[in-house]
Design a protein around this motif. Structure first.
Motif, PDB file in Angstrom:
ATOM      1  N   ARG A  24      -1.915  41.044 -77.847  1.00 21.76           N
ATOM      2  CA  ARG A  24      -1.843  39.867 -76.971  1.00 21.76           C
ATOM      3  C   ARG A  24      -1.488  40.273 -75.543  1.00 21.76           C
ATOM      4  NH1 ARG A  24       0.880  37.937 -81.548  1.00 21.76           N
ATOM      5  NH2 ARG A  24       2.912  38.153 -80.536  1.00 21.76           N
ATOM      6  N   LEU A  25      -0.544  41.198 -75.402  1.00 23.92           N
ATOM      7  CA  LEU A  25      -0.154  41.635 -74.065  1.00 23.92           C
ATOM      8  C   LEU A  25      -1.278  42.414 -73.392  1.00 23.92           C
ATOM      9  CD1 LEU A  25       3.558  42.726 -74.642  1.00 23.92           C
ATOM     10  CD2 LEU A  25       2.669  40.489 -73.965  1.00 23.92           C
ATOM     11  N   ASP A  26      -1.996  43.214 -74.168  1.00 19.93           N
ATOM     12  CA  ASP A  26      -3.145  43.934 -73.607  1.00 19.93           C
ATOM     13  C   ASP A  26      -4.188  42.961 -73.063  1.00 19.93           C
ATOM     14  OD1 ASP A  26      -2.094  46.413 -74.122  1.00 19.93           O
ATOM     15  OD2 ASP A  26      -3.254  46.766 -75.945  1.00 19.93           O
ATOM     16  N   GLU A  27      -4.376  41.880 -73.780  1.00 22.58           N
ATOM     17  CA  GLU A  27      -5.348  40.873 -73.321  1.00 22.58           C
ATOM     18  C   GLU A  27      -4.887  40.239 -72.014  1.00 22.58           C
ATOM     19  OE1 GLU A  27      -7.530  36.811 -74.990  1.00 22.58           O
ATOM     20  OE2 GLU A  27      -6.337  38.073 -76.341  1.00 22.58           O
TER      21      GLU A  27
ATOM     22  N   LEU B 228       5.516  57.976 -67.239  1.00 29.55           N
ATOM     23  CA  LEU B 228       6.318  57.752 -68.432  1.00 29.55           C
ATOM     24  C   LEU B 228       5.618  58.281 -69.679  1.00 29.55           C
ATOM     25  CD1 LEU B 228       7.698  54.231 -67.577  1.00 29.55           C
ATOM     26  CD2 LEU B 228       9.107  56.205 -68.173  1.00 29.55           C
ATOM     27  N   ARG B 229       4.315  58.051 -69.784  1.00 27.41           N
ATOM     28  CA  ARG B 229       3.577  58.585 -70.930  1.00 27.41           C
ATOM     29  C   ARG B 229       3.634  60.102 -70.942  1.00 27.41           C
ATOM     30  NH1 ARG B 229      -0.453  55.405 -73.528  1.00 27.41           N
ATOM     31  NH2 ARG B 229      -1.675  57.300 -73.780  1.00 27.41           N
TER      32      ARG B 229
ATOM     33  N   TRP C  23       5.507  52.576 -73.490  1.00 32.47           N
ATOM     34  CA  TRP C  23       4.642  51.421 -73.755  1.00 32.47           C
ATOM     35  C   TRP C  23       5.335  50.121 -73.372  1.00 32.47           C
ATOM     36  CZ3 TRP C  23       5.730  47.397 -77.078  1.00 32.47           C
ATOM     37  CH2 TRP C  23       6.641  47.608 -78.117  1.00 32.47           C
ATOM     38  N   ILE C  24       6.654  50.051 -73.554  1.00 31.81           N
ATOM     39  CA  ILE C  24       7.386  48.842 -73.168  1.00 31.81           C
ATOM     40  C   ILE C  24       7.373  48.669 -71.658  1.00 31.81           C
ATOM     41  CG2 ILE C  24       9.651  47.721 -73.234  1.00 31.81           C
ATOM     42  CD1 ILE C  24      10.172  49.479 -75.807  1.00 31.81           C
TER      43      ILE C  24
ATOM     44  N   ALA D 135      12.622  46.062 -75.626  1.00 32.31           N
ATOM     45  CA  ALA D 135      13.250  46.579 -74.412  1.00 32.31           C
ATOM     46  C   ALA D 135      14.735  46.847 -74.637  1.00 32.31           C
ATOM     47  CB  ALA D 135      13.054  45.585 -73.260  1.00 32.31           C
ATOM     48  N   GLU D 136      15.412  45.954 -75.368  1.00 31.97           N
ATOM     49  CA  GLU D 136      16.821  46.170 -75.682  1.00 31.97           C
ATOM     50  C   GLU D 136      17.025  47.467 -76.461  1.00 31.97           C
ATOM     51  OE1 GLU D 136      20.169  43.882 -75.515  1.00 31.97           O
ATOM     52  OE2 GLU D 136      18.998  44.521 -73.783  1.00 31.97           O
TER      53      GLU D 136
END
Length: 415
Positions: free
Chosen positions: A119-122, A166-167, A202-203, A229-230
């Motif tokens: 969903r986030l990728d979309e 980061l990756r 990824w986050i 994230a937490e």
């Protein structure tokens, strides 16, 4: 050791006005995530357990019992002691449940986060550009002003400063050698591992896109991403299971250096006098200039151990540890010929004959100087195994690049 700043767990969007401001903010956010990824502070257990409990509740499960261990290595016996809790059963045909609600918890959690990322990728457009991402190298090989001046899309420049470092640092240069060293015993590979601070890449990608104004997410997805994230901000690796969750502390030490040619803060593990990564229980990972090596490479790199080592990268690191001149003398290598390196001005190519007893086959060693500059400003010497019929070091260097000696001699500069 880096002390991370506390940041809000909620992913929010605070879009700046210009492309330059967006890229600048992306770099600030990415640097903050990198501090969390490289944190060597004790875990914030209360925050970590609350986040895991939130994920379990999303699966309709009660809070698990928590088992804390000092390192990923210490998690292995716990995971192996009750494997049915931490891995899906091996079912065949009609034995496999068809409804996701009937899947084991580890499978349902993996499915939960996969759906979130889809969903986030979309919403970020990542699904559209994913296949071409690795081909979009221009912004990563330029400074930010150069990339913006060249007309690179702001999305690609944001990724170059926010996602790629980061990756490259966390996934490839830090997480991979830790896993290779501490989680290599048989049996635990099937357990679902989540990486806490080392899931930061990824986050952070979704966090950066939202906070620089390049994406907006549904309210529930913001809350869901906030749990991950937490975990990235509060703990090390963890393993969810049926009714129990194993949580590892973060390293007590982690040592890095800039990657050669880094433009956007990319780092790699390195320490030449002790482990690059160490946990409180003594679990350790030895890394020299990004190369994962066994402890003997630092403590006792003898020619005999070097010749018995099957891994080329480990052999190279061990030879560099004792120095090429000393290694050549102790190993009895005979200089065949030398010549200036056409692809690397002011450097010399040296071709050595290797005694058959050392490598077990007729071969020769080409000693060259790297075209890229190391973080400390010097150029590394390295050796290449070449066929024994070569007498000309220039021809041997050309062979290593898939070129004839004549073509290699015409190079202006190699890397």
């Amino acid at each position: 050791m880096t002390r991370p700043r506390r940041g809000p767990s909620k992913i929010t969007s605070t879009p700046p006005r210009s492309s330059g401001e967006r890229v600048e903010l992306a770099g600030i956010i990415a640097a903050d995530w990198l501090r969390h990824a490289l944190s060597a502070r004790p875990s914030d257990r209360a925050r970590a357990e609350a986040a895991v409990t939130g994920l379990y509740r999303r699966l309709g499960e009660p809070a698990p019992d928590f088992v804390w261990v000092p390192s990923p290595a210490a998690a292995r016996p716990v995971l192996l002691d009750a494997p049915h809790r931490f891995r899906p059963p091996r079912l065949r045909g009609t034995e496999a449940p068809t409804r996701p609600a009937d899947w084991p918890l580890v499978s349902r959690l993996a499915n939960l986060v996969a759906d979130l990322r889809d969903r986030l990728d979309e919403r970020t457009g990542t699904a559209v550009v994913w296949q071409s991402w690795y081909g979009t190298t221009a912004p990563r090989t330029m400074t930010v002003p150069e990339a913006l001046a060249a007309g690179s899309p702001v999305r690609d420049v944001v990724d170059a400063v926010g996602r790629h470092p980061l990756r490259t640092t966390v996934d490839d240069a830090v997480r991979a050698p830790i896993r290779a060293e501490l989680m290599r015993s048989e049996g635990e590979a099937a357990a679902l591992t989540w990486y806490g601070q080392h899931d930061a890449a990824w986050i952070a990608h979704y966090d950066v896109r939202a906070r620089v104004g390049l994406a907006t997410y549904a309210h529930d997805d913001v809350a869901h991403l906030g749990l991950w994230a937490e975990l990235a901000r509060s703990t090390g690796w963890w393993w969810p299971g049926e009714g129990v969750c194993v949580m590892s502390e973060r390293p007590s030490e982690i040592h890095t250096e800039p990657q050669p040619g880094a433009l956007h803060g990319e780092l790699r593990l390195h320490r030449d006098d002790a482990p690059a990564v160490r946990y409180a229980d003594g679990a350790a990972v030895h890394v020299l200039h990004g190369a994962h090596v066994p402890e003997w490479v630092l403590t006792d790199p003898t020619p005999e151990r070097i010749h018995a080592e099957p891994n080329v990268e480990v052999r190279r690191s061990a030879i560099e540890r004792i120095g090429w001149a000393r290694y050549i003398g102790r190993a009895g290598l005979r200089l065949v010929s030398s010549a200036p390196d056409p692809g690397n001005p002011d450097s010399e190519l040296q071709l050595y004959d290797v005694p058959l007893a050392l490598w077990g086959r007729p071969t020769r060693l080409l000693l060259a100087v790297n075209g890229s500059v190391e973080p400390d400003g010097h150029r590394r010497r390295y050796g290449l195994s070449v066929p024994a019929h070569f007498d000309d070091p220039v021809a041997a260097a050309g062979w290593s690049y898939g070129l004839s000696g004549e073509h290699y001699a015409q190079l202006l500069r190699r890397t």
